[in-house]
Design an enzyme around this catalytic site. Structure first.
Site, PDB file in Angstrom:
ATOM      1  N   ARG A   1     -52.056 152.390 -89.585  1.00  0.00           N
ATOM      2  CA  ARG A   1     -52.047 153.469 -89.617  1.00  0.00           C
ATOM      3  C   ARG A   1     -52.812 153.740 -87.545  1.00  0.00           C
ATOM      4  O   ARG A   1     -53.824 153.885 -87.687  1.00  0.00           O
ATOM      5  CB  ARG A   1     -52.398 154.902 -90.017  1.00  0.00           C
ATOM      6  CG  ARG A   1     -52.175 156.213 -89.457  1.00  0.00           C
ATOM      7  CD  ARG A   1     -51.922 157.470 -90.375  1.00  0.00           C
ATOM      8  NE  ARG A   1     -52.806 157.925 -90.711  1.00  0.00           N
ATOM      9  CZ  ARG A   1     -53.022 158.632 -91.542  1.00  0.00           C
ATOM     10  NH1 ARG A   1     -51.576 159.516 -92.377  1.00  0.00           N
ATOM     11  NH2 ARG A   1     -53.905 159.050 -92.415  1.00  0.00           N
TER      12      ARG A   1
ATOM     13  N   ARG B   1     -57.803 156.165 -86.837  1.00  0.00           N
ATOM     14  CA  ARG B   1     -58.603 157.568 -87.397  1.00  0.00           C
ATOM     15  C   ARG B   1     -60.025 157.075 -88.354  1.00  0.00           C
ATOM     16  O   ARG B   1     -60.190 155.947 -88.896  1.00  0.00           O
ATOM     17  CB  ARG B   1     -58.011 158.564 -88.573  1.00  0.00           C
ATOM     18  CG  ARG B   1     -56.854 159.528 -87.584  1.00  0.00           C
ATOM     19  CD  ARG B   1     -56.260 160.351 -88.817  1.00  0.00           C
ATOM     20  NE  ARG B   1     -56.534 160.327 -89.809  1.00  0.00           N
ATOM     21  CZ  ARG B   1     -55.910 161.245 -90.701  1.00  0.00           C
ATOM     22  NH1 ARG B   1     -55.010 161.984 -90.549  1.00  0.00           N
ATOM     23  NH2 ARG B   1     -56.711 161.413 -92.515  1.00  0.00           N
TER      24      ARG B   1
ATOM     25  N   ARG C   1     -55.047 171.133-101.594  1.00  0.00           N
ATOM     26  CA  ARG C   1     -55.823 169.661-102.606  1.00  0.00           C
ATOM     27  C   ARG C   1     -56.822 169.841-104.152  1.00  0.00           C
ATOM     28  O   ARG C   1     -56.857 168.618-104.288  1.00  0.00           O
ATOM     29  CB  ARG C   1     -56.494 169.460-101.866  1.00  0.00           C
ATOM     30  CG  ARG C   1     -55.932 167.918-100.156  1.00  0.00           C
ATOM     31  CD  ARG C   1     -56.683 167.863 -99.709  1.00  0.00           C
ATOM     32  NE  ARG C   1     -56.687 166.375 -98.609  1.00  0.00           N
ATOM     33  CZ  ARG C   1     -55.380 166.848 -97.932  1.00  0.00           C
ATOM     34  NH1 ARG C   1     -55.381 167.293 -97.137  1.00  0.00           N
ATOM     35  NH2 ARG C   1     -55.334 165.344 -97.590  1.00  0.00           N
TER      36      ARG C   1
ATOM     37  N   LYS D   1     -46.473 162.700 -96.265  1.00  0.00           N
ATOM     38  CA  LYS D   1     -46.508 164.842 -95.561  1.00  0.00           C
ATOM     39  C   LYS D   1     -46.316 164.537 -93.805  1.00  0.00           C
ATOM     40  O   LYS D   1     -45.282 165.422 -93.856  1.00  0.00           O
ATOM     41  CB  LYS D   1     -47.325 165.283 -96.494  1.00  0.00           C
ATOM     42  CG  LYS D   1     -47.590 164.887 -97.683  1.00  0.00           C
ATOM     43  CD  LYS D   1     -49.356 165.907 -98.740  1.00  0.00           C
ATOM     44  CE  LYS D   1     -50.634 165.372 -98.316  1.00  0.00           C
ATOM     45  NZ  LYS D   1     -50.689 163.975 -98.004  1.00  0.00           N
TER      46      LYS D   1
HETATM   47  P1  AMP Z   1     -55.307 165.016 -94.353  1.00  0.00           P
HETATM   48  O1  AMP Z   1     -55.126 164.767 -92.567  1.00  0.00           O
HETATM   49  O2  AMP Z   1     -54.791 165.824 -94.406  1.00  0.00           O
HETATM   50  O3  AMP Z   1     -55.632 163.936 -95.097  1.00  0.00           O
HETATM   51  O4  AMP Z   1     -56.993 165.400 -94.099  1.00  0.00           O
HETATM   52  C1  AMP Z   1     -58.298 164.842 -93.632  1.00  0.00           C
HETATM   53  C2  AMP Z   1     -59.251 165.423 -94.090  1.00  0.00           C
HETATM   54  O5  AMP Z   1     -59.591 166.652 -93.644  1.00  0.00           O
HETATM   55  C3  AMP Z   1     -59.539 165.378 -95.945  1.00  0.00           C
HETATM   56  O6  AMP Z   1     -59.935 163.712 -95.406  1.00  0.00           O
HETATM   57  C4  AMP Z   1     -60.395 166.283 -96.126  1.00  0.00           C
HETATM   58  O7  AMP Z   1     -61.802 165.717 -96.099  1.00  0.00           O
HETATM   59  C5  AMP Z   1     -59.297 166.988 -95.149  1.00  0.00           C
HETATM   60  N1  AMP Z   1     -58.851 168.185 -95.924  1.00  0.00           N
HETATM   61  C6  AMP Z   1     -57.738 168.288 -95.297  1.00  0.00           C
HETATM   62  N2  AMP Z   1     -56.579 168.850 -95.864  1.00  0.00           N
HETATM   63  C7  AMP Z   1     -57.680 169.364 -96.777  1.00  0.00           C
HETATM   64  C8  AMP Z   1     -58.450 170.638 -98.161  1.00  0.00           C
HETATM   65  N3  AMP Z   1     -56.931 170.891 -98.477  1.00  0.00           N
HETATM   66  N4  AMP Z   1     -59.053 170.623 -98.165  1.00  0.00           N
HETATM   67  C9  AMP Z   1     -60.618 169.880 -98.819  1.00  0.00           C
HETATM   68  N5  AMP Z   1     -59.835 169.019 -97.963  1.00  0.00           N
HETATM   69  C10 AMP Z   1     -59.501 169.268 -96.668  1.00  0.00           C
END
Ligand code: AMP
Length: 216
Positions: free
Chosen positions: A127, A160, A88, A13
């Site tokens: 990654r 990460r 989400r 994404k």
């Molecule tokens: P991502 O970089 O999108 O994989 O997000 C990393 C982490 O941030 C996720 O595993 C969640 O802990 C938190 N996070 C990101 N976006 C959301 C969301 N829309 N709702 C809840 N937690 C989020």
């Protein structure tokens, strides 16, 4: 043009959102990036979010909804945005609909990027990210020229915290339980396009553009 990118962690994404943002001149809005910045800067939001993120859980809806509410009213979102990693949960999706409705706006397209679990795990465990500019690499599929160093800015690459295998498994589980139901939600609204996310990056990108432009 108001877009949502849906798909499991590791679906690509973020990578595709950067390219779409450039092509359509609208910003990528990533809740994950906003939260990681807050964690790094140890803000009130960051302190609250850190433990959820590190264990692969979702940050509570009210926190992320507030982030999006504040971000979408910024000037650069006037002509549209690409939501990457939001919504989400069903609650987030409904809040987003209400938020946009109040502004007289709506979503134009939701792109669902589909990738099998074993490939997601391979992608996420390999990654690496640049500490300085945020560029993404993969130790096997897309390695930097010099190990551990960003091609663009020579910054140090890091993994990460939530890309460790145990956390990845729990993130995929959370995705299936809490986020996957959104596919049906947007399908019902006739807004969904599903793209195969396991091919070449350029092909995935052109499939996405076709889906977006076909709906305009
Ligand atoms: P991502 O970089 O999108 O994989 O997000 C990393 C982490 O941030 C996720 O595993 C969640 O802990 C938190 N996070 C990101 N976006 C959301 C969301 N829309 N709702 C809840 N937690 C989020």
């Amino acid at each position: 043009m108001n877009l949502v990118l849906l798909g499991p962690p590791g679906a690509g994404k973020g990578t595709q959102a950067v390219r779409l943002a450039e092509k359509y001149s609208i910003p990528q809005v990533s809740t994950g990036d906003i939260l990681r910045k807050a964690v790094k800067e140890k803000t009130f939001l960051g302190v609250k979010a850190k433990s959820y993120m590190n264990s692969g859980k979702l940050v509570p809806d009210e926190l992320v909804v507030e982030i999006i509410k504040e971000r979408l009213v910024e000037n650069d979102c006037e002509n549209g945005f690409i939501l990457d990693g939001f919504p989400r949960t069903m609650v987030q999706a409904e809040k987003l609909d209400n938020m946009l409705h109040t502004e007289g706006k709506r979503l134009n397209k939701v792109i669902n990027i589909k990738v099998e679990d074993d490939l997601l795990i391979k992608r996420l465990t390999g990654r690496r990210i640049c500490k300085d500019c945020g560029a993404n690499y993969h130790i096997i599929f897309d390695p930097p020229t010099n190990e551990g160093m960003c091609n663009k800015c020579n910054g140090e690459l890091y993994q990460r915290d939530d890309d460790e295998e145990d956390t990845i498994i729990s993130r995929l589980d959370v995705y299936k339980k809490q986020t996957e139901p959104l596919i049906r939600y947007y399908e019902k609204q006739d807004m969904l396009a599903t793209i195969q996310g396991n091919g070449a990056m350029d092909k995935i990108f052109s499939d996405m553009c076709q889906a977006i432009e076909g709906s305009m």
